[in-house]
Design a protein around this motif. Structure first.
Motif, PDB file in Angstrom:
ATOM      1  N   ASP A 157      21.513  35.751  31.903  1.00 10.57           N
ATOM      2  CA  ASP A 157      22.494  35.623  32.980  1.00 10.57           C
ATOM      3  C   ASP A 157      23.887  35.523  32.368  1.00 10.57           C
ATOM      4  N   THR A 158      24.763  36.468  32.707  1.00 12.12           N
ATOM      5  CA  THR A 158      26.098  36.524  32.088  1.00 12.12           C
ATOM      6  C   THR A 158      27.156  36.812  33.147  1.00 12.12           C
ATOM      7  N   PRO A 159      27.502  35.820  33.958  1.00 12.19           N
ATOM      8  CA  PRO A 159      28.540  36.016  34.969  1.00 12.19           C
ATOM      9  C   PRO A 159      29.927  36.095  34.342  1.00 12.19           C
ATOM     10  N   GLY A 160      30.904  36.308  35.187  1.00 14.17           N
ATOM     11  CA  GLY A 160      32.293  36.453  34.750  1.00 14.17           C
ATOM     12  C   GLY A 160      32.897  37.665  35.422  1.00 14.17           C
ATOM     13  N   HIS A 161      32.234  38.802  35.261  1.00 11.26           N
ATOM     14  CA  HIS A 161      32.610  40.011  36.006  1.00 11.26           C
ATOM     15  C   HIS A 161      32.000  39.964  37.400  1.00 11.26           C
ATOM     16  N   THR A 201      38.107  43.102  35.568  1.00  9.03           N
ATOM     17  CA  THR A 201      38.148  41.930  36.442  1.00  9.03           C
ATOM     18  C   THR A 201      37.745  42.263  37.872  1.00  9.03           C
ATOM     19  N   THR A 202      37.201  43.435  38.082  1.00 10.42           N
ATOM     20  CA  THR A 202      36.871  43.891  39.430  1.00 10.42           C
ATOM     21  C   THR A 202      35.475  43.444  39.831  1.00 10.42           C
ATOM     22  N   PRO A 203      35.157  43.538  41.145  1.00 10.63           N
ATOM     23  CA  PRO A 203      36.110  43.702  42.238  1.00 10.63           C
ATOM     24  C   PRO A 203      36.406  42.386  42.955  1.00 10.63           C
ATOM     25  N   VAL A 204      35.377  41.483  43.156  1.00  8.69           N
ATOM     26  CA  VAL A 204      35.660  40.290  43.971  1.00  8.69           C
ATOM     27  C   VAL A 204      35.107  38.991  43.377  1.00  8.69           C
ATOM     28  N   GLN A 205      34.512  39.040  42.212  1.00  5.56           N
ATOM     29  CA  GLN A 205      33.872  37.830  41.688  1.00  5.56           C
ATOM     30  C   GLN A 205      34.339  37.481  40.276  1.00  5.56           C
ATOM     31  N   PHE A 206      35.529  37.916  39.899  1.00 11.29           N
ATOM     32  CA  PHE A 206      36.054  37.585  38.581  1.00 11.29           C
ATOM     33  C   PHE A 206      36.119  36.069  38.413  1.00 11.29           C
ATOM     34  N   ASP A 207      35.590  35.609  37.295  1.00 16.89           N
ATOM     35  CA  ASP A 207      35.576  34.176  36.976  1.00 16.89           C
ATOM     36  C   ASP A 207      35.890  34.058  35.486  1.00 16.89           C
ATOM     37  N   PRO A 208      37.134  33.766  35.124  1.00 18.52           N
ATOM     38  CA  PRO A 208      37.508  33.792  33.706  1.00 18.52           C
ATOM     39  C   PRO A 208      36.770  32.759  32.867  1.00 18.52           C
ATOM     40  N   ILE A 209      36.491  31.578  33.426  1.00 17.57           N
ATOM     41  CA  ILE A 209      35.757  30.567  32.660  1.00 17.57           C
ATOM     42  C   ILE A 209      34.369  31.093  32.317  1.00 17.57           C
ATOM     43  N   ALA A 210      33.670  31.640  33.313  1.00 22.48           N
ATOM     44  CA  ALA A 210      32.340  32.204  33.069  1.00 22.48           C
ATOM     45  C   ALA A 210      32.410  33.396  32.131  1.00 22.48           C
ATOM     46  N   ALA A 211      33.471  34.202  32.235  1.00 22.80           N
ATOM     47  CA  ALA A 211      33.611  35.369  31.354  1.00 22.80           C
ATOM     48  C   ALA A 211      33.696  34.943  29.894  1.00 22.80           C
ATOM     49  N   HIS A 212      34.497  33.920  29.610  1.00 19.44           N
ATOM     50  CA  HIS A 212      34.578  33.401  28.241  1.00 19.44           C
ATOM     51  C   HIS A 212      33.206  32.915  27.765  1.00 19.44           C
ATOM     52  N   SER A 299      42.855  54.142  37.062  1.00 21.07           N
ATOM     53  CA  SER A 299      41.864  53.575  37.982  1.00 21.07           C
ATOM     54  C   SER A 299      41.501  52.149  37.597  1.00 21.07           C
ATOM     55  N   ASP A 300      41.343  51.898  36.293  1.00 20.31           N
ATOM     56  CA  ASP A 300      40.983  50.547  35.838  1.00 20.31           C
ATOM     57  C   ASP A 300      42.083  49.545  36.158  1.00 20.31           C
ATOM     58  N   ILE A 301      43.327  49.954  35.975  1.00 16.97           N
ATOM     59  CA  ILE A 301      44.447  49.047  36.259  1.00 16.97           C
ATOM     60  C   ILE A 301      44.493  48.720  37.748  1.00 16.97           C
ATOM     61  N   LYS A 302      44.307  49.718  38.584  1.00 18.24           N
ATOM     62  CA  LYS A 302      44.297  49.477  40.027  1.00 18.24           C
ATOM     63  C   LYS A 302      43.182  48.519  40.418  1.00 18.24           C
ATOM     64  N   LEU A 303      41.982  48.757  39.900  1.00 22.66           N
ATOM     65  CA  LEU A 303      40.844  47.905  40.250  1.00 22.66           C
ATOM     66  C   LEU A 303      40.982  46.508  39.659  1.00 22.66           C
ATOM     67  N   ASN A 304      41.495  46.407  38.431  1.00 22.26           N
ATOM     68  CA  ASN A 304      41.711  45.085  37.842  1.00 22.26           C
ATOM     69  C   ASN A 304      42.732  44.290  38.645  1.00 22.26           C
ATOM     70  N   ALA A 305      43.768  44.955  39.120  1.00 22.56           N
ATOM     71  CA  ALA A 305      44.758  44.277  39.957  1.00 22.56           C
ATOM     72  C   ALA A 305      44.113  43.766  41.240  1.00 22.56           C
ATOM     73  N   GLN A 306      43.245  44.580  41.844  1.00 24.39           N
ATOM     74  CA  GLN A 306      42.543  44.138  43.050  1.00 24.39           C
ATOM     75  C   GLN A 306      41.658  42.937  42.752  1.00 24.39           C
ATOM     76  N   GLY A 307      40.957  42.985  41.610  1.00 19.58           N
ATOM     77  CA  GLY A 307      40.099  41.869  41.254  1.00 19.58           C
ATOM     78  C   GLY A 307      40.872  40.592  41.011  1.00 19.58           C
ATOM     79  N   LEU A 308      42.024  40.699  40.370  1.00 19.39           N
ATOM     80  CA  LEU A 308      42.854  39.511  40.121  1.00 19.39           C
ATOM     81  C   LEU A 308      43.407  38.961  41.433  1.00 19.39           C
TER      82      LEU A 308
END
Length: 322
Positions: A157-161, A201-212, A299-308
């Motif tokens: 289990d590897t959340p974050g994204h 960081t897309t699309p709706v569940q970005f969690d930086p603590i879990a990503a680290h 495309s990645d920048i647009k989606l990352n912005a949406q995720g943030l």
């Protein structure tokens, strides 16, 4: 075999280009063990004929595909799962417990993507999303072990994204199949054998603590390689883990700064992310023109912005953890 669609590695691992938007953007990975096959991620329904052709070229019967492993259920990774189950009669679908019900009934997944792209573009990009018989689905909680004809695949289990994301440790190759957890790395950005990796960081569940935490968990196995869906095998993992940690923090800082401004947050985020990644790629030694870099990253920048933005709109209590 290395062709325009297929790249072979050692230990029976191959990447098949999913032909998602452009060549070299998304990979479907084959793991072959004594004639039996597991697929890692599926691309879209339009990707599956390329997989079928790759199997035929390798003299592998469609009946020999026994597992379809979805790192997570975003449609660039799982949109072709239903078509896979139609084509590969002996296959079982292995999916995170949080994602299984959406494979049985994909209506919410479809609605969410249509809300972003519109119905016409959705059909053009993803085609038909077929529901999957629950009896052919294996829910895979943390530490699930899959036996591929004597070869062990360990699912972590590897959340974050996303909260429905696992990564797959292949004990045979001492490598991970990381979906989006270990970021994105396009081969066009390679410089003298060194890859460039950045977070998604897309699309709706970005969690930086879990990503680290997920990156640290992957690295605790001292893997030789990571096989990314976007795009395929990278080495130099200790270097990239440090870079990923730094870039996750940079994304968070950009998001917080944009949130303090009262107008056009999305535009501010996109501009800051583009500036960050351009600077990083120049330091990396990338020789592409800045326009070529922008084209590859648009495309990645647009989606990352949406995720943030989605992350910023979460309850304040969660944001204060950082």
């Amino acid at each position: 075999m290395t062709s325009s669609l297929v790249t072979d590695y050692d230990h029976g691992i191959s990447a098949v280009d999913a032909q998602y938007h452009r060549p070299g953007r998304a990979a479907i990975h084959l793991i072959v063990e004594n004639g039996m096959v597991a697929l890692v991620d599926t691309g879209t329904a339009f990707s599956i004929p390329g997989v079928v052709q790759a199997l035929k070229e390798k003299n592998l019967a469609l009946e020999n595909v026994v597992y379809i492993l979805l790192t997570h259920i975003h449609l660039d990774h799982a949109g072709g799962a239903g078509e896979c189950m139609r084509c590969f009669p002996n296959a079982k679908l292995v999916v995170h417990p949080r994602g299984a019900r959406h494979m049985v009934d994909p209506a919410r997944l479809i609605a969410g993507v249509i809300a972003v792209y519109g119905e016409a573009e959705f059909k053009q990009i993803y085609g038909e999303i077929l529901p999957i018989d629950a009896n052919r689905i294996i829910e895979a909680p943390d530490q699930t072990r899959i036996d591929l004809n004597g070869r062990t695949l360990l699912l972590l289990d590897t959340p974050g994204h996303a909260r429905h994301h696992y990564c797959i440790y292949d004990e045979r190759s001492h490598s991970f199949f990381t979906g989006d957890t270990f970021g994105v790395s396009y081969r066009e950005f390679d410089v003298d054998g060194m890859e460039f990796v950045f977070p998604t960081t897309t699309p709706v569940q970005f969690d930086p603590i879990a990503a680290h935490e997920s990156i640290d968990r992957i690295m605790s196995y001292n893997p030789h390689y990571a096989y990314l869906t976007h795009y395929s095998r990278i080495g130099n993992l200790p270097h990239h883990a440090i870079a990923m940690h730094s870039l996750i923090d940079a994304h968070v800082a950009i998001a917080k700064s944009a949130n303090e401004k009262s107008i056009d947050r999305h535009k501010i985020l996109k501009a800051a992310l583009e500036k960050l990644l351009l600077q990083q790629l120049i330091q990396h030694g990338c020789k592409l023109s800045q326009q070529a870099i922008r084209d590859l990253l648009r495309s990645d920048i647009k989606l990352n912005a949406q995720g943030l933005e989605s992350w910023l709109d979460q309850p304040v209590s969660r944001l204060k953890q950082l």
